[in-house]
Design an enzyme around this catalytic site. Structure first.
Site, short mmCIF file in Angstrom:
data_model
loop_
_atom_site.label_atom_id
_atom_site.label_comp_id
_atom_site.label_asym_id
_atom_site.label_seq_id
_atom_site.Cartn_x
_atom_site.Cartn_y
_atom_site.Cartn_z
N GLU A 229 -15.01 5.00 -3.85
CA GLU A 229 -15.91 5.38 -2.76
C GLU A 229 -15.76 6.86 -2.43
OE1 GLU A 229 -15.58 1.00 -0.54
OE2 GLU A 229 -14.79 2.80 0.42
N LYS B 90 0.80 -1.23 0.00
CA LYS B 90 0.00 0.00 0.00
C LYS B 90 0.83 1.28 0.00
CE LYS B 90 -3.81 -2.38 0.15
NZ LYS B 90 -4.68 -2.48 -1.04
N ASP C 257 -6.92 -35.54 -43.91
CA ASP C 257 -5.76 -34.64 -43.90
C ASP C 257 -4.58 -35.47 -43.36
OD1 ASP C 257 -4.13 -32.24 -43.72
OD2 ASP C 257 -4.58 -32.25 -41.57
#
Length: 727
Positions: free
Chosen positions: A378, A276, A491
């Site tokens: 917020e 943080k 194929d």
């Protein structure tokens, strides 16, 4: 419809008290809306402590009845090694780029696996077909794959709430851990990330670690498709906005601000965590006061630090460092009637947090790395004229460019951003904020969750269609009807044989040769091989068989029992020399790649190149050649780790139609890549078309690998031999 929401922790603590913050709070408005539509919610998670075995049954019944939650029981030691170990000592620091904090332990990863298996068993007990299972966050990376193995058609989303790192960071994790994590995630129908960057990092990691490519964010893996995308998480805008405008909020805000009415408030709200950047923020505020002494006694810094992992020594050390820095700043600058920093070491309930936002003039959200950061959102919808200073390393920065964006490692930048924000005219702040608030209003948490649901539903529907095409090679649906002749078209590469690092290594197995001999000994069976291979290769390996050989995607044809090859069209080949030079330039640039020249086509192979470099070069080549291909006599097609440039007029679909008789026959066509889609498209409706591999197709059915083609051939031989023996 029933939603089974799975996260590490339940929305209530072990004793039934609500959890503060986190996912429970973020999702509350969506879950209320979901229930209002008549849907049910069950929340699966760990209750937060070990419950004695003899009490577990009663506890489960009580938790489900009272709270709609289903507890996952983990023994304390397992929970410790799982959560405090691998989750928080490996994934958390690694995904946040704190590589020096990482520990790589087989013991903690084993606990991580065991915990995910416990979650899977708990979900399996309550799962019912039709349920939507929504798994959250890094604690449960393995869960989608575990559930997919139990319930192949489960409807499942995964959302990652933290950043997904770049490949260079992710690959620091041991291969035995990271491979299981990626495979676990790919059990989801949808994997959601907060930002487009995280999504791209994940897709590149898949390419570099597992060699798995994507098509516009859709990944095909183990006969299952997984959609990826960016879904920035929103908030309940109305809840914050309405409360911020209420009389109750105004009264609380005024009472908080009573003694500091003339001070500009700078706010920081964060959980205690090294990602943080709280200490860095304090240092920046210190620098701000040094360089702007005229703001001393005119502002206050409100630091709200929410306790987290208080029993971990490194977090205790971080807390001490923050305490000391707060004390230092207050000691240097504080006076008898002014304290620069008001420090609160606790969590705030919604009713107190919104008034705090409302009083704020500058909001500092400057993490070193953050998945999203809802605090920034917020704050914006809770105030009138506060300015947001936001780390460019937070996921929210992609949505909120009108904020003042800063590098969280640059103290001077943050200090200057504080000054710019605190001195910004109110009108400019409001203009910026209105733009951001409008954007947030259009992506509330309810919109976010509903979008994830609809995208998962779409991916699951595609998966169901995808799965219905998968068929056992022993299925009776793949056996011929009546007594009509049988015409089989194969194929070669990726169909009859697996791909190899170099084309000349992909030679037919002895078992395939023997099976061809047996098939051709039965009456009314015709075989054709239509391949991109050149004439020489097909002649060398299949020239002795009485079968149709078609080389270079239909450019050359050798009928059964005929010595010479016939060209199915004419060409000047003028384009080849120019394009060959172009492809050779890419070959020089991309180690491990090479160019293969054929009569009517050129193929650039990048199977042995670095997957990232090869894929980027292939995209560049496709783009460049597509721009010059119109009216140039050639077209460009992407194949499996190849780019093929071939002449107009060639194509497997047209070649197949030319060699097919007009008789009423059982027709079977097997192919694995984009060039074979031409055959699937051109064939008459009764033909049975089978795609080998995992990409999208027009074929009616799907096999997983060339091995299943061999099983089908054997099954057909046994069926026809048994039929011939029947009197």
């Amino acid at each position: 419809m029933r939603l089974i929401l799975v996260s590490n922790r339940l929305p209530v603590q072990w004793d039934g008290t609500p959890s503060v913050g986190g996912l429970a709070t973020g999702l509350s408005s969506f879950l209320s809306h979901w229930k209002s539509l008549g849907n049910e919610v069950l929340w699966v998670g760990w209750p937060g402590k070990s419950i004695p075995e003899k009490e577990q049954k009663k506890y489960s019944e009580q938790m489900e009845k009272e709270y709609g939650t289903i507890p996952v029981f983990l023994k304390q030691k397992l929970a410790d090694f799982f959560y405090n170990g691998f989750c928080n000592k490996t994934i958390w620091p690694l995904f946040h780029y704190f590589t020096a904090h990482c520990e790589y332990s087989d013991l903690t990863f084993q606990s991580y696996e065991e915990a995910n298996e416990e979650f899977a068993q708990t979900v399996a007990k309550i799962y019912q077909p039709g349920d939507w299972v929504w798994v959250h966050d890094y604690h449960l990376f393995l869960l989608p794959g575990l559930l997919r193995n139990i319930f192949p058609n489960i409807f499942i989303s995964f959302f990652l709430h933290i950043p997904f790192p770049t490949f260079e960071i992710f690959r620091l994790m041991p291969e035995r851990f990271r491979t299981k994590i990626l495979n676990g995630l790919l059990g989801s129908d949808l994997i959601g990330f907060h930002t487009q960057s995280y999504t791209q990092y994940f897709l590149r990691t898949l390419l570099r670690c597992l060699g798995i490519e994507n098509e516009r964010g859709v990944v095909y893996h183990q006969n299952h498709l997984t959609k990826t995308g960016a879904f920035p998480m929103g908030i309940n805008v109305e809840q914050f906005s309405n409360y911020a405008k209420s009389k109750e909020c105004a009264e609380i805000a005024n009472s908080i601000n009573r003694n500091h009415k003339d001070l500009k408030q700078i706010l920081s709200v964060d959980r205690l965590d090294y990602t943080k950047g709280v200490l860095q923020r304090l240092n920046a505020f210190d620098l701000f006061l040094k360089e702007n002494p005229h703001w001393i006694r005119k502002c206050k810094f409100v630091l709200v630090l929410v306790p987290s992992r208080t029993d971990v020594s490194s977090y205790q050390s971080m807390k001490r460092a923050i305490d000391e820095k707060v004390g230092s700043i207050n000691g240097i600058y504080g006076t008898l009637d002014w304290t620069p920093i008001l420090y609160q070491y606790k969590g705030f309930p919604f009713e107190e947090l919104v008034p705090l936002y409302k009083n704020t003039h500058v909001m500092l959200v400057t993490p070193f790395r953050d998945g999203m950061n809802l605090v920034a959102k917020e704050f914006l919808v809770s105030q009138d004229s506060g300015m947001l200073v936001l780390s460019e390393m937070a996921g929210a920065s992609a949505e909120l460019p009108e904020a003042i964006l800063v590098n969280p490692n640059d103290l001077k930048s943050i200090s200057e951003a504080i000054r710019e924000a605190i001195e910004m005219p109110k009108e400019e702040i409001q203009n910026r904020n209105q733009i951001m608030i409008k954007r947030l209003s259009e992506n509330s948490v309810k919109d976010w969750a509903e979008k994830i649901f609809h995208e998962t539903e779409e991916a699951a529907t595609k998966n169901l269609s995808f799965q219905t095409k998968s068929i056992s090679p022993n299925s009776e649906q793949l056996l011929p009807n009546a007594n009509k002749p049988i015409f089989i078209i194969f194929d070669y590469d990726g169909t009859l044989v697996p791909f190899q690092s170099l084309p000349h290594l992909a030679i037919p197995y002895p078992e395939l040769i023997e099976n061809f001999k047996k098939l051709l000994s039965l009456k009314n069976v015709t075989i054709a091989i239509i391949s991109g291979r050149d004439r020489t290769f097909l002649e060398n390996h299949f020239g002795d068989f009485p079968i149709h050989l078609v080389a270079e995607h239909g450019a050359w044809h050798k009928p059964p029992n005929i010595q010479n090859w016939n060209s199915l069209f004419t060409s000047s080949g003028e384009w080849k020399s120019q394009i060959l030079n172009h492809l050779n330039e890419f070959t020089k640039r991309v180690p491990g790649s090479f160019t293969e020249e054929k009569d009517f086509s050129l193929v650039w192979h990048f199977r042995n190149a670095d997957p990232d470099i090869g894929l980027n070069a292939a995209r560049e080549m496709l783009d460049e050649l597509s721009q010059v291909s119109s009216n140039s006599g050639f077209f460009v097609q992407r194949g499996n780790k190849i780019i093929e440039v071939r002449e107009y007029g060639t194509g497997k679909g047209k070649a197949a139609l030319k060699i097919l008789p007009n008789d009423d026959m059982n027709i079977f066509i097997f192919g694995d890549d984009a060039t074979d889609e031409d055959m699937f498209r051109e064939m008459p409706e009764p033909a049975i078309t089978v795609k080998i591999g995992k990409s999208e197709t027009m074929a009616k059915y799907r096999f997983k690998s060339p091995n299943e083609v061999q099983i089908w051939i054997k099954n057909l031989i046994n069926y026809l031999e048994g039929k011939n023996e029947t009197p």
